[in-house]
Write a protein that holds these residues in place. Structure first.
Motif, PDB file in Angstrom:
ATOM      1  N   GLY A 269       7.940   0.549   4.946  1.00 25.09           N
ATOM      2  CA  GLY A 269       8.420   0.620   3.563  1.00 25.09           C
ATOM      3  C   GLY A 269       9.753   1.328   3.475  1.00 25.09           C
ATOM      4  O   GLY A 269      10.417   1.579   4.490  1.00 25.09           O
ATOM      5  N   ARG A 270      10.128   1.653   2.256  1.00 23.15           N
ATOM      6  CA  ARG A 270      11.396   2.353   2.015  1.00 23.15           C
ATOM      7  C   ARG A 270      11.124   3.623   1.241  1.00 23.15           C
ATOM      8  O   ARG A 270      10.349   3.633   0.275  1.00 23.15           O
ATOM      9  CB  ARG A 270      12.379   1.461   1.263  1.00 23.15           C
ATOM     10  CG  ARG A 270      12.848   0.275   2.100  1.00 23.15           C
ATOM     11  CD  ARG A 270      13.957  -0.516   1.420  1.00 23.15           C
ATOM     12  NE  ARG A 270      14.400  -1.611   2.267  1.00 23.15           N
ATOM     13  CZ  ARG A 270      15.350  -1.507   3.189  1.00 23.15           C
ATOM     14  NH1 ARG A 270      15.937  -0.332   3.375  1.00 23.15           N
ATOM     15  NH2 ARG A 270      15.703  -2.540   3.923  1.00 23.15           N
TER      16      ARG A 270
ATOM     17  N   ALA B  99      15.538   4.214   9.492  1.00 24.04           N
ATOM     18  CA  ALA B  99      16.851   3.571   9.596  1.00 24.04           C
ATOM     19  C   ALA B  99      17.619   3.827   8.310  1.00 24.04           C
ATOM     20  O   ALA B  99      17.082   3.663   7.203  1.00 24.04           O
ATOM     21  CB  ALA B  99      16.695   2.076   9.835  1.00 24.04           C
ATOM     22  N   TYR B 100      18.881   4.229   8.470  1.00 28.97           N
ATOM     23  CA  TYR B 100      19.738   4.565   7.327  1.00 28.97           C
ATOM     24  C   TYR B 100      21.070   3.848   7.471  1.00 28.97           C
ATOM     25  O   TYR B 100      21.663   3.830   8.559  1.00 28.97           O
ATOM     26  CB  TYR B 100      19.961   6.080   7.271  1.00 28.97           C
ATOM     27  CG  TYR B 100      21.018   6.509   6.287  1.00 28.97           C
ATOM     28  CD1 TYR B 100      20.820   6.346   4.917  1.00 28.97           C
ATOM     29  CD2 TYR B 100      22.208   7.075   6.719  1.00 28.97           C
ATOM     30  CE1 TYR B 100      21.788   6.740   3.999  1.00 28.97           C
ATOM     31  CE2 TYR B 100      23.181   7.485   5.818  1.00 28.97           C
ATOM     32  CZ  TYR B 100      22.968   7.310   4.457  1.00 28.97           C
ATOM     33  OH  TYR B 100      23.929   7.698   3.563  1.00 28.97           O
ATOM     34  N   SER B 101      21.531   3.256   6.368  1.00 31.34           N
ATOM     35  CA  SER B 101      22.805   2.524   6.381  1.00 31.34           C
ATOM     36  C   SER B 101      23.811   3.251   5.506  1.00 31.34           C
ATOM     37  O   SER B 101      23.779   3.136   4.276  1.00 31.34           O
ATOM     38  CB  SER B 101      22.609   1.090   5.866  1.00 31.34           C
ATOM     39  OG  SER B 101      21.747   0.373   6.723  1.00 31.34           O
ATOM     40  N   PRO B 102      24.711   4.031   6.115  1.00 27.96           N
ATOM     41  CA  PRO B 102      25.725   4.737   5.331  1.00 27.96           C
ATOM     42  C   PRO B 102      26.792   3.806   4.767  1.00 27.96           C
ATOM     43  O   PRO B 102      27.507   4.167   3.832  1.00 27.96           O
ATOM     44  CB  PRO B 102      26.327   5.714   6.349  1.00 27.96           C
ATOM     45  CG  PRO B 102      26.106   5.054   7.673  1.00 27.96           C
ATOM     46  CD  PRO B 102      24.820   4.318   7.555  1.00 27.96           C
TER      47      PRO B 102
ATOM     48  N   LEU C  91      15.781   5.075   2.747  1.00 26.15           N
ATOM     49  CA  LEU C  91      15.548   4.941   4.183  1.00 26.15           C
ATOM     50  C   LEU C  91      14.474   3.886   4.441  1.00 26.15           C
ATOM     51  O   LEU C  91      13.466   3.832   3.726  1.00 26.15           O
ATOM     52  CB  LEU C  91      15.084   6.269   4.782  1.00 26.15           C
ATOM     53  CG  LEU C  91      16.049   7.451   4.754  1.00 26.15           C
ATOM     54  CD1 LEU C  91      15.342   8.690   5.284  1.00 26.15           C
ATOM     55  CD2 LEU C  91      17.289   7.154   5.576  1.00 26.15           C
ATOM     56  N   ARG C  92      14.681   3.052   5.433  1.00 25.19           N
ATOM     57  CA  ARG C  92      13.611   2.166   5.885  1.00 25.19           C
ATOM     58  C   ARG C  92      12.752   2.965   6.855  1.00 25.19           C
ATOM     59  O   ARG C  92      13.251   3.492   7.852  1.00 25.19           O
ATOM     60  CB  ARG C  92      14.164   0.921   6.570  1.00 25.19           C
ATOM     61  CG  ARG C  92      13.081  -0.088   6.932  1.00 25.19           C
ATOM     62  CD  ARG C  92      13.671  -1.367   7.497  1.00 25.19           C
ATOM     63  NE  ARG C  92      12.646  -2.398   7.640  1.00 25.19           N
ATOM     64  CZ  ARG C  92      11.863  -2.546   8.710  1.00 25.19           C
ATOM     65  NH1 ARG C  92      12.008  -1.720   9.725  1.00 25.19           N
ATOM     66  NH2 ARG C  92      10.961  -3.492   8.763  1.00 25.19           N
ATOM     67  N   VAL C  93      11.472   3.040   6.571  1.00 26.63           N
ATOM     68  CA  VAL C  93      10.575   3.902   7.340  1.00 26.63           C
ATOM     69  C   VAL C  93       9.446   3.072   7.931  1.00 26.63           C
ATOM     70  O   VAL C  93       8.859   2.214   7.254  1.00 26.63           O
ATOM     71  CB  VAL C  93       9.991   5.022   6.455  1.00 26.63           C
ATOM     72  CG1 VAL C  93       9.012   5.872   7.249  1.00 26.63           C
ATOM     73  CG2 VAL C  93      11.105   5.888   5.879  1.00 26.63           C
TER      74      VAL C  93
ATOM     75  N   TYR D 217       0.857  -1.170   0.000  1.00 25.38           N
ATOM     76  CA  TYR D 217       0.000   0.000   0.000  1.00 25.38           C
ATOM     77  C   TYR D 217       0.904   1.234   0.000  1.00 25.38           C
ATOM     78  O   TYR D 217       1.659   1.458   0.949  1.00 25.38           O
ATOM     79  CB  TYR D 217      -0.895   0.004   1.236  1.00 25.38           C
ATOM     80  CG  TYR D 217      -1.739  -1.258   1.366  1.00 25.38           C
ATOM     81  CD1 TYR D 217      -3.031  -1.286   0.857  1.00 25.38           C
ATOM     82  CD2 TYR D 217      -1.215  -2.401   1.965  1.00 25.38           C
ATOM     83  CE1 TYR D 217      -3.799  -2.441   0.968  1.00 25.38           C
ATOM     84  CE2 TYR D 217      -1.976  -3.560   2.068  1.00 25.38           C
ATOM     85  CZ  TYR D 217      -3.267  -3.566   1.570  1.00 25.38           C
ATOM     86  OH  TYR D 217      -4.020  -4.709   1.669  1.00 25.38           O
ATOM     87  N   GLY D 218       0.866   1.987  -1.080  1.00 29.32           N
ATOM     88  CA  GLY D 218       1.757   3.137  -1.193  1.00 29.32           C
ATOM     89  C   GLY D 218       3.215   2.737  -1.236  1.00 29.32           C
ATOM     90  O   GLY D 218       4.084   3.496  -0.792  1.00 29.32           O
ATOM     91  N   GLY D 219       3.492   1.538  -1.738  1.00 26.65           N
ATOM     92  CA  GLY D 219       4.864   1.063  -1.838  1.00 26.65           C
ATOM     93  C   GLY D 219       5.365   0.334  -0.610  1.00 26.65           C
ATOM     94  O   GLY D 219       6.479  -0.191  -0.609  1.00 26.65           O
ATOM     95  N   GLY D 220       4.558   0.263   0.449  1.00 22.02           N
ATOM     96  CA  GLY D 220       4.979  -0.444   1.659  1.00 22.02           C
ATOM     97  C   GLY D 220       3.899  -1.398   2.139  1.00 22.02           C
ATOM     98  O   GLY D 220       2.805  -1.476   1.576  1.00 22.02           O
ATOM     99  N   ARG D 221       4.222  -2.137   3.181  1.00 22.47           N
ATOM    100  CA  ARG D 221       3.276  -3.096   3.752  1.00 22.47           C
ATOM    101  C   ARG D 221       2.704  -2.547   5.062  1.00 22.47           C
ATOM    102  O   ARG D 221       3.295  -1.673   5.705  1.00 22.47           O
ATOM    103  CB  ARG D 221       3.971  -4.440   3.997  1.00 22.47           C
ATOM    104  CG  ARG D 221       4.379  -5.157   2.720  1.00 22.47           C
ATOM    105  CD  ARG D 221       4.889  -6.562   3.030  1.00 22.47           C
ATOM    106  NE  ARG D 221       5.044  -7.357   1.831  1.00 22.47           N
ATOM    107  CZ  ARG D 221       6.159  -7.445   1.112  1.00 22.47           C
ATOM    108  NH1 ARG D 221       7.231  -6.777   1.516  1.00 22.47           N
ATOM    109  NH2 ARG D 221       6.206  -8.199   0.037  1.00 22.47           N
TER     110      ARG D 221
END
Length: 375
Positions: free
Chosen positions: A215-216, A258-261, A220-222, A124-128
């Motif tokens: 979603g992402r 969450a962000y993974s540099p 970013l994982r949101v 839904y909107g690109g995410g679950r």
């Protein structure tokens, strides 16, 4: 004046009526928010597989003080008016008093949580969509409160014992008798209040329902959603020690990212707000609050670990209660470690959090073990 039992009975009543509640603000110096800190473990075992998932959580809480607005151990202020139970030299005499008592607060609490959730197949909107039920149970809450302090000195009995002409020493004798009786009863009342603020309880806690979008967005994982805390916990408004927070609801909207540099590093952030309804049992409304979680995770061959920072601030005053418009504030610092459990395809998370700054709050440390698995 020489009827000592009568004096003691009256003074005991006066002390009881004048003392403030020893260790409980409108919200009991606590908020409906997990001060143990969970973000580090959540970003380490982030579940993106559709279907059911669950966690078993055990938390040990060791609290060592209840703080005032400056972060120091709270003192209890009290005051009152003393009146002689019978006329002295033909008239009832009165005196005022005020004092403070120190609090020695200790609480050991063991909680168990069963967390069940479902992540939708569809997007839904690109995410679950994620739906979670959190069922807490306190297996033991052991609180020990000790109030101590010097007995306040009564003011001079009024009207003054000056007329009619009285034998020498009458005024001093009357004052000494009043002070002696008051001292005995005042110290006894501190003991009564200490006992009333101490005890052992257990039972079901306040359940929580969460609905979120996962979603992402731009790498970013949101996770964004809302949690509703329900008044299902064991609670009695007439008691000072309860497992549940009270007969009210708390709505907590929030967003986590969450962000993974780099492949081995992940930085997590979560911001939340909390909005409380009025407690239907005592008509007190705990102030609304905001919370910020930060966690840094490093992935090694043996697991994921890192530091965790938590800040919670009340943004509006409590309405009601005996302590006044205090605002809860707490800052916690800790660490977490997550690893896979061989053979069961589950994640085991160990975390520690201690309060490094607390104002108008119960302060201490939190130890947590969490076993999570997707089905």
């Amino acid at each position: 004046m020489n009827n000592r039992p009568g004096w003691l009975a009256w003074v005991a009543c006066a002390a009881a009526c004048g003392m403030a509640a020893p260790a409980h603000a409108a919200d009991g110096f606590k908020l409906r928010f997990p001060l143990s800190g969970t973000l580090g473990g959540e970003i380490a075992v982030a579940n993106e597989t559709p279907g059911f998932f669950g966690s078993l959580v055990a938390t040990q809480i060791e609290l060592d003080k209840v703080t005032d607005g400056s972060g120091e151990p709270r003192q209890v202020a009290s005051s009152g008016v003393f009146a002689t139970p019978s006329p002295v030299a033909g008239r009832v005499r009165t005196a005022t008093w005020s004092g403070t008592a120190d609090t020695d607060f200790r609480q050991s609490q063991t909680n168990a949580n069963l967390i069940l959730g479902y992540l939708t197949e569809g997007r839904y909107g690109g995410g679950r969509l994620s739906f979670v039920l959190n069922l807490p149970y306190t297996t033991r809450l052991d609180r020990r409160l000790t109030l101590s302090g010097a007995t306040p000195t009564l003011s001079t009995l009024s009207p003054a014992l000056t007329s009619p002409p009285l034998p020498a020493g009458t005024a001093a004798a009357a004052q000494a008798a009043a002070q002696a009786g008051f001292s005995t009863a005042y110290q006894a009342q501190l003991g009564v209040q200490s006992a009333a603020g101490s005890g052992v309880v257990d039972g079901l806690g306040d359940a929580e329902l969460t609905a979120a979008w996962v979603g992402r967005v731009d790498g970013l994982r949101v996770v964004t959603g809302v949690t509703l805390a329900l008044p299902t916990g064991r609670y009695d408004a007439a008691k000072s020690i309860n497992v549940g927070f009270g007969n009210f609801y708390t709505l907590r909207p929030g967003v986590a990212m969450a962000y993974s540099p780099a492949p081995a590093w992940t930085l997590g952030l979560r911001a939340s707000m909390g909005f409380n309804t009025r407690n239907k049992d005592n008509h007190i409304r705990s102030g609304d609050f905001g919370a910020l979680d930060l966690a840094l995770a490093y992935r090694a061959s043996f697991g994921v670990f890192g530091p965790h920072l938590l800040m919670v601030r009340q943004v509006s005053d409590d309405l009601g209660g005996s302590v006044g418009p205090n605002r809860f504030a707490a800052t916690g610092l800790g660490a977490f470690f997550t690893t896979r459990v061989p053979g069961v395809d589950a994640a085991l998370n160990l975390s520690y959090m201690t309060m490094v700054n607390a104002r108008n709050a119960l302060s201490g440390s939190f130890y947590q073990l969490r076993l999570s698995k997707a089905f």
